[in-house]
Design a protein around this motif. Sequence first.
Motif, short mmCIF file in Angstrom:
data_model
loop_
_atom_site.label_atom_id
_atom_site.label_comp_id
_atom_site.label_asym_id
_atom_site.label_seq_id
_atom_site.Cartn_x
_atom_site.Cartn_y
_atom_site.Cartn_z
N MET A 86 0.48 -1.48 -0.12
CA MET A 86 -0.41 0.16 0.31
C MET A 86 0.76 1.07 -0.21
SD MET A 86 -2.68 -0.83 2.58
CE MET A 86 -4.32 0.38 2.83
N ASN A 87 1.63 1.15 0.96
CA ASN A 87 3.20 2.52 0.25
C ASN A 87 4.02 2.18 -0.37
OD1 ASN A 87 2.29 3.36 3.32
ND2 ASN A 87 2.22 1.66 3.97
N LEU A 88 3.60 1.58 -1.73
CA LEU A 88 4.79 1.05 -1.82
C LEU A 88 5.29 1.76 -3.51
CD1 LEU A 88 8.03 -0.07 -3.32
CD2 LEU A 88 6.75 -2.16 -3.78
N HIS A 89 5.78 2.64 -4.17
CA HIS A 89 5.71 2.79 -5.39
C HIS A 89 6.60 3.06 -6.03
CE1 HIS A 89 7.91 6.92 -4.60
NE2 HIS A 89 7.21 6.46 -3.51
N ASN A 90 7.09 3.36 -7.57
CA ASN A 90 8.20 3.33 -8.10
C ASN A 90 8.27 5.20 -9.30
OD1 ASN A 90 6.38 3.58 -10.35
ND2 ASN A 90 6.80 2.43 -11.71
N GLN A 91 7.67 5.95 -8.70
CA GLN A 91 8.13 6.95 -9.08
C GLN A 91 9.77 7.42 -8.70
OE1 GLN A 91 5.75 9.85 -8.17
NE2 GLN A 91 3.83 9.08 -8.32
N PRO A 92 10.33 7.88 -9.67
CA PRO A 92 12.46 8.67 -9.50
C PRO A 92 11.97 9.15 -8.35
CG PRO A 92 11.14 9.19 -11.55
CD PRO A 92 10.09 8.51 -10.91
N ARG A 93 12.76 8.86 -8.06
CA ARG A 93 13.24 10.48 -6.49
C ARG A 93 15.24 10.09 -5.85
NH1 ARG A 93 11.37 7.45 -2.11
NH2 ARG A 93 11.50 5.25 -1.85
N THR A 94 15.39 10.96 -5.08
CA THR A 94 16.16 10.82 -4.19
C THR A 94 16.47 10.75 -3.76
OG1 THR A 94 17.03 12.12 -6.77
CG2 THR A 94 18.35 12.21 -5.20
N ILE A 95 17.20 10.18 -2.86
CA ILE A 95 17.35 9.98 -0.89
C ILE A 95 18.67 10.92 -0.72
CG2 ILE A 95 17.10 8.56 0.55
CD1 ILE A 95 15.17 7.05 -0.06
N PHE A 96 18.84 11.70 0.39
CA PHE A 96 20.18 12.11 0.46
C PHE A 96 20.26 12.08 2.07
CE2 PHE A 96 18.40 15.06 -3.16
CZ PHE A 96 19.30 15.45 -3.49
N PHE A 97 21.51 11.13 2.18
CA PHE A 97 21.52 11.33 4.03
C PHE A 97 22.82 12.09 3.85
CE2 PHE A 97 20.73 6.55 4.13
CZ PHE A 97 19.55 6.66 4.03
N ALA A 98 22.98 13.59 5.17
CA ALA A 98 23.75 14.17 5.42
C ALA A 98 24.17 13.82 6.91
CB ALA A 98 23.73 15.04 5.14
N VAL B 71 14.76 -1.61 14.96
CA VAL B 71 13.27 -1.26 15.02
C VAL B 71 12.29 -0.24 15.57
CG1 VAL B 71 11.23 -2.31 16.76
CG2 VAL B 71 13.54 -3.62 16.45
N ARG B 72 13.10 0.62 16.09
CA ARG B 72 12.90 2.02 15.88
C ARG B 72 12.56 2.54 15.04
NH1 ARG B 72 16.11 7.18 17.65
NH2 ARG B 72 17.61 5.33 18.86
N LEU B 73 12.88 2.04 14.19
CA LEU B 73 13.16 3.14 12.83
C LEU B 73 12.27 2.77 11.84
CD1 LEU B 73 17.57 3.42 11.81
CD2 LEU B 73 15.08 5.53 12.00
N GLU B 74 11.71 1.57 11.82
CA GLU B 74 10.63 0.77 11.27
C GLU B 74 9.59 1.68 10.58
OE1 GLU B 74 8.05 -2.94 10.65
OE2 GLU B 74 9.45 -2.73 12.08
N MET C 299 8.79 3.16 6.99
CA MET C 299 7.99 2.85 5.69
C MET C 299 7.57 4.05 5.83
SD MET C 299 5.52 0.87 5.18
CE MET C 299 5.89 -0.83 6.19
N GLU C 300 8.14 5.23 6.24
CA GLU C 300 7.55 7.09 5.78
C GLU C 300 7.56 7.14 4.31
OE1 GLU C 300 5.53 10.39 5.80
OE2 GLU C 300 4.94 8.55 6.34
N LEU C 301 9.77 6.35 4.10
CA LEU C 301 10.20 6.81 3.41
C LEU C 301 9.94 6.20 2.23
CD1 LEU C 301 13.32 7.94 2.72
CD2 LEU C 301 14.23 6.29 2.99
#
Length: 412
Positions: free
Chosen positions: A203-215, A345-348, A352-354
């Motif tokens: 229900m939360n999945l999609h395949n639209q292009p996007r970029t995730i940055f970590f800093a 576990v805390r980050l689950e 899902m939000e990501l």
Amino acid sequence: MAAQLYKTASGRLFHAGAIAIVMVGLPARGKTHVSRSLYRYLRWLGVSTRVFSVGNYRRERLDNQEALELRLKIADTCLSDMIEWLEKGGGQVGIYDGNNVTDQRRKEINERLLARDIHSVCDKPEIVLANIRSVKVSSPDYYGWDPDAAVVDYENRIKEHEAHYETINDPNLPFVKLLNVGERLVVNHVQGYLQSRIVYYLMNLHNQPRTIFFARAGMALDERKYRSDSDLSPEGWEYAHKLKDFILNYRDHKDALTGKTADELRSLSVWTSTQKKSRQTGSVFSEGGIPVRQYSMLNQLNPGEVDGMSLEEIKEKYPDEVIRAKEDPYRHRYPRAESYHDLAVRLEGIIMELEREKNDVLIIAHETVLRCLYAYLFDRPESQIPQISIRRGTVLVVTPSAYGCKEARLSL
């Protein structure tokens, strides 16, 4: 195995037996993307999962032009391997990634196993074409091809399958229909806790292009003490402004396929923890009108009683704990502290939000948090998580795709 959240003696979780998931749909409908993403998520939960790709079996054994009968035989070999793995290899979820577009073919499969079908349907030509250009043209089938010629060839392959395509209509079958890659979801006769987790993920999945940055967050006035929750230092504020300029300049570059900037294609949001140095690093983005969200789930790993102590002080006060930490750095907790397992576990919820987010995201957090998120996206084993390095001053650029994530590490 990725960062396993749960374990049992049998290796099977949530009181669920072996589950076979059969992908259904025409080419370029996102089946491989769904298969690989679901595989990654289930492995993160600790579920023994494998994808059995009919396309990979075919490429390993056949030339593209060989007879249909041989292709079907190879598809059956792939199915047999999945069944054997589920029955004798200790597997719990097998994902059979193929087209399986006819009722007859699905009946043959169901005679061999009690399957749950995930049917990916797409009736929007623009989505299909985007999937062909972004995924299929770069597949091993088209190595060395001109991109435009590859698109034409793949469209012809789709037309061949369309002549035989039959959607799932049997109300007695357990299935999930994904329409237009997440626009709508139809669930039929799906029961069980693990099965429900799978549906929730889809229900939360999609395949639209996007970029995730970590800093990393900027440097605080007191870097050693977790409990002090110090403000950014002058160097930290300077770093925050450099990070903002870097991210905005990066997104201003023209997209190679569309000729548009990333900002014209997708908006940007910034996610931070609720700790001061993370919040303040992100605050410079909000000054420019960019939305900044704060999540306590993104707070760094709690060091407990060793907070502010040097390694020598820890060895002197907790020698036995140091030995245990070396034996199992992922699951060990110092007194009143969190382990990396606790943090995962805390980050689950963040994970899902990501998965749900369709626009670009910059996550500003402590290295301990970024290690766990990186391990999820790149399917890293739990033993590697404490050693993953994401240095301050480096921006990790993650690009999700159907076959996994790609990364680039760029220096400020």
